[in-house]
Motif scaffolding. Sequence first.
Motif, short mmCIF file in Angstrom:
data_model
loop_
_atom_site.label_atom_id
_atom_site.label_comp_id
_atom_site.label_asym_id
_atom_site.label_seq_id
_atom_site.Cartn_x
_atom_site.Cartn_y
_atom_site.Cartn_z
N THR A 108 130.83 24.65 -8.15
CA THR A 108 130.41 25.54 -7.68
C THR A 108 131.05 26.43 -8.74
O THR A 108 130.95 27.73 -8.30
CB THR A 108 131.34 25.47 -6.39
N LYS A 109 132.82 26.11 -8.52
CA LYS A 109 132.89 27.05 -9.25
C LYS A 109 132.70 27.35 -10.87
O LYS A 109 132.84 28.06 -11.40
CB LYS A 109 134.55 26.30 -9.30
N LEU A 110 132.18 26.54 -11.65
CA LEU A 110 132.20 26.11 -12.97
C LEU A 110 130.39 26.81 -12.72
O LEU A 110 130.14 27.64 -13.86
CB LEU A 110 131.81 24.34 -13.19
N ARG A 111 129.60 26.35 -11.68
CA ARG A 111 128.21 27.10 -11.87
C ARG A 111 128.36 29.19 -11.52
O ARG A 111 127.60 29.84 -12.31
CB ARG A 111 127.37 27.00 -10.37
N ARG A 112 129.82 28.92 -11.26
CA ARG A 112 130.20 31.03 -10.97
C ARG A 112 130.12 31.10 -12.52
O ARG A 112 129.99 32.66 -12.32
CB ARG A 112 131.03 31.08 -10.19
N ALA A 147 128.78 32.07 -17.97
CA ALA A 147 127.79 31.36 -19.61
C ALA A 147 127.41 30.26 -18.96
O ALA A 147 126.24 29.27 -19.99
CB ALA A 147 129.09 30.85 -20.51
N VAL A 148 127.48 29.83 -17.76
CA VAL A 148 126.15 28.54 -16.98
C VAL A 148 125.25 28.77 -15.97
O VAL A 148 125.58 30.04 -15.77
CB VAL A 148 127.41 27.70 -16.26
N ALA A 149 124.29 28.11 -16.48
CA ALA A 149 122.56 28.68 -16.25
C ALA A 149 122.96 27.10 -15.21
O ALA A 149 122.19 27.72 -13.64
CB ALA A 149 121.54 28.72 -16.94
N VAL A 174 126.23 21.08 -19.17
CA VAL A 174 125.74 22.13 -18.39
C VAL A 174 124.09 22.74 -19.27
O VAL A 174 124.76 22.70 -20.64
CB VAL A 174 126.74 23.13 -18.35
N THR A 175 123.77 23.41 -18.98
CA THR A 175 123.28 24.56 -19.72
C THR A 175 123.48 25.96 -19.72
O THR A 175 124.15 26.14 -18.39
CB THR A 175 121.49 24.20 -18.76
N LEU A 176 123.62 26.17 -20.66
CA LEU A 176 123.80 27.43 -20.97
C LEU A 176 122.97 28.75 -20.73
O LEU A 176 121.93 28.78 -20.83
CB LEU A 176 124.47 27.85 -22.44
N ALA A 177 123.45 29.84 -19.79
CA ALA A 177 122.92 31.38 -19.97
C ALA A 177 122.58 32.04 -21.19
O ALA A 177 123.01 31.58 -22.27
CB ALA A 177 123.81 31.68 -19.45
N LEU A 189 133.32 29.88 -21.61
CA LEU A 189 133.70 29.17 -20.12
C LEU A 189 134.51 29.44 -19.47
O LEU A 189 134.88 29.81 -17.98
CB LEU A 189 133.15 27.47 -20.55
N ALA A 190 136.20 30.04 -20.68
CA ALA A 190 137.51 30.00 -19.85
C ALA A 190 137.53 31.39 -19.73
O ALA A 190 138.56 31.61 -19.33
CB ALA A 190 137.95 29.64 -21.53
N GLU A 191 136.50 31.95 -19.52
CA GLU A 191 136.40 33.70 -19.36
C GLU A 191 136.20 33.89 -17.49
O GLU A 191 136.61 34.63 -16.57
CB GLU A 191 135.65 34.71 -19.46
#
Length: 100
Positions: A19-23, A26-28, A53-56, A70-72
């Motif tokens: 969930t955190k990574l989906r937020r 950069a992540v679609a 991941v699939t990137l936005a 991602l690190a942002e």
Amino acid sequence: MTIAVSRSAPGDLAEGAETKLRRADAVAAVESLDIRGLQPGLNDLTVEADATVTLAAGAGDTPDAVATALAETFGVNDVAVTAVRAVPPDSADGAAVAGE
């Protein structure tokens, strides 16, 4: 990467990390996430994870650019991107496919 997951996050630890990574802007989508380690903290748990991941759009097309994007995200750190690959459009998404 490491992902800080709140101890009060709903679901299990893997769901909280995903969930955190989906937020991340950069992540679609998160295709897979494997937890490799765990460090307990006072208010959260820091997990070491490998993810696909699939990137936005606009996330970048080099490993360094994607790692920076991602690190942002708050709570996502120590990002190391091993590969970025282009995926052809899926005709099921309504995208044009060469030859059609």
